[in-house]
Write a protein that holds these residues in place. Structure first.
Motif, PDB file in Angstrom:
ATOM      1  N   GLU A  58       0.784  -1.237   0.000  1.00 38.01           N
ATOM      2  CA  GLU A  58       0.000   0.000   0.000  1.00 38.01           C
ATOM      3  C   GLU A  58       0.817   1.288   0.000  1.00 38.01           C
ATOM      4  OE1 GLU A  58      -3.315   0.537   2.671  1.00 38.01           O
ATOM      5  OE2 GLU A  58      -3.838  -1.561   2.351  1.00 38.01           O
ATOM      6  N   ASP A  59       1.412   1.641   1.121  1.00 37.69           N
ATOM      7  CA  ASP A  59       2.163   2.900   1.185  1.00 37.69           C
ATOM      8  C   ASP A  59       3.648   2.657   1.479  1.00 37.69           C
ATOM      9  OD1 ASP A  59       2.031   2.217   3.860  1.00 37.69           O
ATOM     10  OD2 ASP A  59       1.816   4.285   4.538  1.00 37.69           O
ATOM     11  N   ARG A  60       4.153   1.481   1.159  1.00 38.57           N
ATOM     12  CA  ARG A  60       5.559   1.139   1.393  1.00 38.57           C
ATOM     13  C   ARG A  60       6.278   1.033   0.045  1.00 38.57           C
ATOM     14  NH1 ARG A  60       7.930   1.138   6.133  1.00 38.57           N
ATOM     15  NH2 ARG A  60       8.885  -0.898   5.981  1.00 38.57           N
ATOM     16  N   TYR A  61       7.509   1.527   0.000  1.00 33.42           N
ATOM     17  CA  TYR A  61       8.291   1.512  -1.231  1.00 33.42           C
ATOM     18  C   TYR A  61       9.767   1.338  -0.876  1.00 33.42           C
ATOM     19  CZ  TYR A  61       8.443   6.244   0.556  1.00 33.42           C
ATOM     20  OH  TYR A  61       8.558   7.312   1.398  1.00 33.42           O
ATOM     21  N   ILE A  62      10.533   0.818  -1.837  1.00 32.48           N
ATOM     22  CA  ILE A  62      11.971   0.609  -1.659  1.00 32.48           C
ATOM     23  C   ILE A  62      12.710   1.554  -2.589  1.00 32.48           C
ATOM     24  CG2 ILE A  62      13.898  -1.005  -1.841  1.00 32.48           C
ATOM     25  CD1 ILE A  62      11.969  -3.280  -1.443  1.00 32.48           C
ATOM     26  N   MET A  63      13.719   2.259  -2.035  1.00 35.42           N
ATOM     27  CA  MET A  63      14.579   3.139  -2.824  1.00 35.42           C
ATOM     28  C   MET A  63      15.957   2.487  -2.941  1.00 35.42           C
ATOM     29  SD  MET A  63      13.496   6.776  -1.088  1.00 35.42           S
ATOM     30  CE  MET A  63      13.278   6.085   0.557  1.00 35.42           C
ATOM     31  N   TYR A  64      16.423   2.356  -4.184  1.00 42.45           N
ATOM     32  CA  TYR A  64      17.729   1.770  -4.451  1.00 42.45           C
ATOM     33  C   TYR A  64      18.715   2.869  -4.863  1.00 42.45           C
ATOM     34  CZ  TYR A  64      15.298  -2.696  -4.461  1.00 42.45           C
ATOM     35  OH  TYR A  64      14.547  -3.787  -4.103  1.00 42.45           O
ATOM     36  N   PRO A  65      19.982   2.759  -4.445  1.00 40.54           N
ATOM     37  CA  PRO A  65      20.969   3.811  -4.742  1.00 40.54           C
ATOM     38  C   PRO A  65      21.487   3.758  -6.174  1.00 40.54           C
ATOM     39  CG  PRO A  65      22.024   2.034  -3.546  1.00 40.54           C
ATOM     40  CD  PRO A  65      20.560   1.696  -3.607  1.00 40.54           C
ATOM     41  N   GLU A  66      21.900   4.934  -6.681  1.00 41.82           N
ATOM     42  CA  GLU A  66      22.568   4.997  -7.984  1.00 41.82           C
ATOM     43  C   GLU A  66      23.932   4.326  -7.917  1.00 41.82           C
ATOM     44  OE1 GLU A  66      22.847   9.083  -9.151  1.00 41.82           O
ATOM     45  OE2 GLU A  66      20.823   9.100  -9.964  1.00 41.82           O
ATOM     46  N   GLY A  67      24.634   4.509  -6.822  1.00 42.59           N
ATOM     47  CA  GLY A  67      25.939   3.882  -6.620  1.00 42.59           C
ATOM     48  C   GLY A  67      25.774   2.545  -5.923  1.00 42.59           C
ATOM     49  N   ASP A  68      26.850   2.075  -5.323  1.00 40.82           N
ATOM     50  CA  ASP A  68      26.793   0.803  -4.612  1.00 40.82           C
ATOM     51  C   ASP A  68      25.955   0.892  -3.343  1.00 40.82           C
ATOM     52  OD1 ASP A  68      28.420  -0.453  -6.510  1.00 40.82           O
ATOM     53  OD2 ASP A  68      30.254   0.107  -5.443  1.00 40.82           O
TER      54      ASP A  68
END
Length: 91
Positions: A58-68
């Motif tokens: 619902e209101d949960r999301y994962i952010m992944y980095p541009e770098g390592d």
């Protein structure tokens, strides 16, 4: 899960799980579970250098980095209802 209740700096954050309610979970390389920061709904947090965002539920999301990894500086003085700031970026 470890609750962040004091000002800290996390390095090698593989991804960040966030929610609209002000909860941020930090996945740090080599640790089991998440380091969790609970902010209030108006908390001051910024995540820069995001490569992609994936919805989890619902209101949960994962952010992944541009770098390592992300590096995150987190201000907290309690386990709940922190106002921040939280700043994350890649080097």
């Amino acid at each position: 899960m470890t609750r962040i209740s004091q000002t800290t700096r996390l390095e090698k954050v593989e991804h960040i799980v966030g929610s609209g309610s002000g909860l941020l979970d930090f996945a740090v390389k080599g640790e089991n579970g998440y380091d969790t920061w609970e902010g209030n709904e108006d908390a001051d947090w910024t995540v820069e250098d995001v490569d992609s965002v994936q919805n989890v539920e619902e209101d949960r999301y994962i952010m992944y980095p541009e770098g390592d990894y992300f590096i995150c500086e987190i201000e907290a003085d309690t386990e709940e209802r922190n106002s921040g700031p939280v700043r994350c970026w890649c080097e």
